[in-house]
Design a protein around this motif. Sequence first.
Motif, PDB file in Angstrom:
ATOM      1  N   SER A 105       9.532 -10.805  13.599  1.00  0.00           N
ATOM      2  CA  SER A 105       8.667 -10.745  12.420  1.00  0.00           C
ATOM      3  C   SER A 105       7.650  -9.634  12.657  1.00  0.00           C
ATOM      4  CB  SER A 105       7.952 -12.085  12.212  1.00  0.00           C
ATOM      5  OG  SER A 105       7.126 -12.375  13.336  1.00  0.00           O
ATOM      6  N   GLY A 106       6.713  -9.491  11.736  1.00  0.00           N
ATOM      7  CA  GLY A 106       5.645  -8.511  11.923  1.00  0.00           C
ATOM      8  C   GLY A 106       5.407  -7.685  10.679  1.00  0.00           C
ATOM      9  N   SER A 107       4.470  -6.785  10.796  1.00  0.00           N
ATOM     10  CA  SER A 107       4.112  -5.942   9.653  1.00  0.00           C
ATOM     11  C   SER A 107       5.197  -4.900   9.412  1.00  0.00           C
ATOM     12  CB  SER A 107       2.777  -5.245   9.916  1.00  0.00           C
ATOM     13  OG  SER A 107       2.960  -4.185  10.834  1.00  0.00           O
ATOM     14  N   SER A 108       5.055  -4.199   8.310  1.00  0.00           N
ATOM     15  CA  SER A 108       6.020  -3.150   7.976  1.00  0.00           C
ATOM     16  C   SER A 108       5.824  -1.914   8.834  1.00  0.00           C
ATOM     17  CB  SER A 108       5.888  -2.769   6.501  1.00  0.00           C
ATOM     18  OG  SER A 108       4.638  -2.130   6.277  1.00  0.00           O
ATOM     19  N   GLY A 109       4.663  -1.772   9.445  1.00  0.00           N
ATOM     20  CA  GLY A 109       4.393  -0.597  10.281  1.00  0.00           C
ATOM     21  C   GLY A 109       4.460   0.700   9.486  1.00  0.00           C
ATOM     22  N   GLY A 110       4.207   0.614   8.177  1.00  0.00           N
ATOM     23  CA  GLY A 110       4.233   1.805   7.341  1.00  0.00           C
ATOM     24  C   GLY A 110       5.610   2.126   6.765  1.00  0.00           C
ATOM     25  N   GLN A 111       6.641   1.375   7.142  1.00  0.00           N
ATOM     26  CA  GLN A 111       7.985   1.615   6.616  1.00  0.00           C
ATOM     27  C   GLN A 111       8.037   1.013   5.210  1.00  0.00           C
ATOM     28  OE1 GLN A 111      10.984   0.844   5.527  1.00  0.00           O
ATOM     29  NE2 GLN A 111      12.316   2.354   6.467  1.00  0.00           N
ATOM     30  N   LYS A 112       8.153   1.858   4.208  1.00  0.00           N
ATOM     31  CA  LYS A 112       8.007   1.413   2.818  1.00  0.00           C
ATOM     32  C   LYS A 112       9.106   0.460   2.354  1.00  0.00           C
ATOM     33  CE  LYS A 112       5.052   5.072   1.029  1.00  0.00           C
ATOM     34  NZ  LYS A 112       4.449   5.607   2.178  1.00  0.00           N
ATOM     35  N   GLY A 113      10.312   0.604   2.857  1.00  0.00           N
ATOM     36  CA  GLY A 113      11.373  -0.331   2.511  1.00  0.00           C
ATOM     37  C   GLY A 113      11.070  -1.726   3.039  1.00  0.00           C
ATOM     38  N   LEU A 114      10.635  -1.787   4.291  1.00  0.00           N
ATOM     39  CA  LEU A 114      10.246  -3.080   4.873  1.00  0.00           C
ATOM     40  C   LEU A 114       9.072  -3.674   4.102  1.00  0.00           C
ATOM     41  CD1 LEU A 114      10.233  -2.895   8.796  1.00  0.00           C
ATOM     42  CD2 LEU A 114      11.574  -4.402   7.340  1.00  0.00           C
ATOM     43  N   ALA A 115       8.097  -2.828   3.762  1.00  0.00           N
ATOM     44  CA  ALA A 115       6.920  -3.304   3.032  1.00  0.00           C
ATOM     45  C   ALA A 115       7.323  -3.931   1.696  1.00  0.00           C
ATOM     46  CB  ALA A 115       5.936  -2.155   2.806  1.00  0.00           C
ATOM     47  N   ASP A 116       8.304  -3.331   1.015  1.00  0.00           N
ATOM     48  CA  ASP A 116       8.734  -3.865  -0.269  1.00  0.00           C
ATOM     49  C   ASP A 116       9.484  -5.185  -0.090  1.00  0.00           C
ATOM     50  OD1 ASP A 116       8.679  -3.281  -3.176  1.00  0.00           O
ATOM     51  OD2 ASP A 116      10.861  -3.407  -2.949  1.00  0.00           O
ATOM     52  N   ILE A 117      10.251  -5.304   0.978  1.00  0.00           N
ATOM     53  CA  ILE A 117      10.943  -6.567   1.258  1.00  0.00           C
ATOM     54  C   ILE A 117       9.918  -7.662   1.553  1.00  0.00           C
ATOM     55  CG2 ILE A 117      12.505  -7.758   2.847  1.00  0.00           C
ATOM     56  CD1 ILE A 117      14.030  -5.052   3.071  1.00  0.00           C
ATOM     57  N   VAL A 118       8.909  -7.342   2.354  1.00  0.00           N
ATOM     58  CA  VAL A 118       7.836  -8.299   2.647  1.00  0.00           C
ATOM     59  C   VAL A 118       7.179  -8.752   1.335  1.00  0.00           C
ATOM     60  CG1 VAL A 118       5.519  -8.512   3.654  1.00  0.00           C
ATOM     61  CG2 VAL A 118       7.378  -7.501   5.000  1.00  0.00           C
TER      62      VAL A 118
END
Length: 192
Positions: A105-118
């Motif tokens: 788990s964790g933050s998106s780290g600035g990865q926009k695809g991960l951020a949108d999934i979160v």
Amino acid sequence: MKLIVGLGNPGRKYEQTRHNVGFMAVAKFAALIHADPSKIRFEGEWAEGTSNGEKMAILCPHTYMNASGKSVRKAVDFFKLVPEDIIVICDDLNLPTGRIRLRPSGSSGGQKGLADIVRHLGTESFPRLRIGIDRPPQGWEVVDYVLGKFSKSEQETIEAATTRAAYAAIEWTSVGITSTMTKFNADPESSR
């Protein structure tokens, strides 16, 4: 059922770019488990297969990187999946080229695809497998760098890394995230 998500951008223009290492790794995963031919479903490229006796679903969202969560959410809702049964494979600017890192788990780290999934799932508690693409050289814009193709000297490293990521995803499907992290987060040279 496990859902393996590869992030990238659809279309020939983006093939073999740094931002598409998730697509590259998932294609190798699909080949390793002899998945059915892909079809369009959940606004992405979808395939199914089995690994270690369990059903696998493979999704490459065609919503473009920054809107990946929309596609993932549709698949998650349809199959009523829990976050622990999803792994997202994507690029990472903060890792050296070719290094892979799994996290539960964790933050998106600035990865926009991960951020949108979160954002779409409402949680950061799903496994992710990041493939390092390194930072852009001095004077490069990040967007130009991630949408650029790998240099000849990087191609062999990325081929090995995406293959390693595919095997890590298979391992995750059978033994879970903790054991897979122990095995695959080490420097690839040290685990030979």
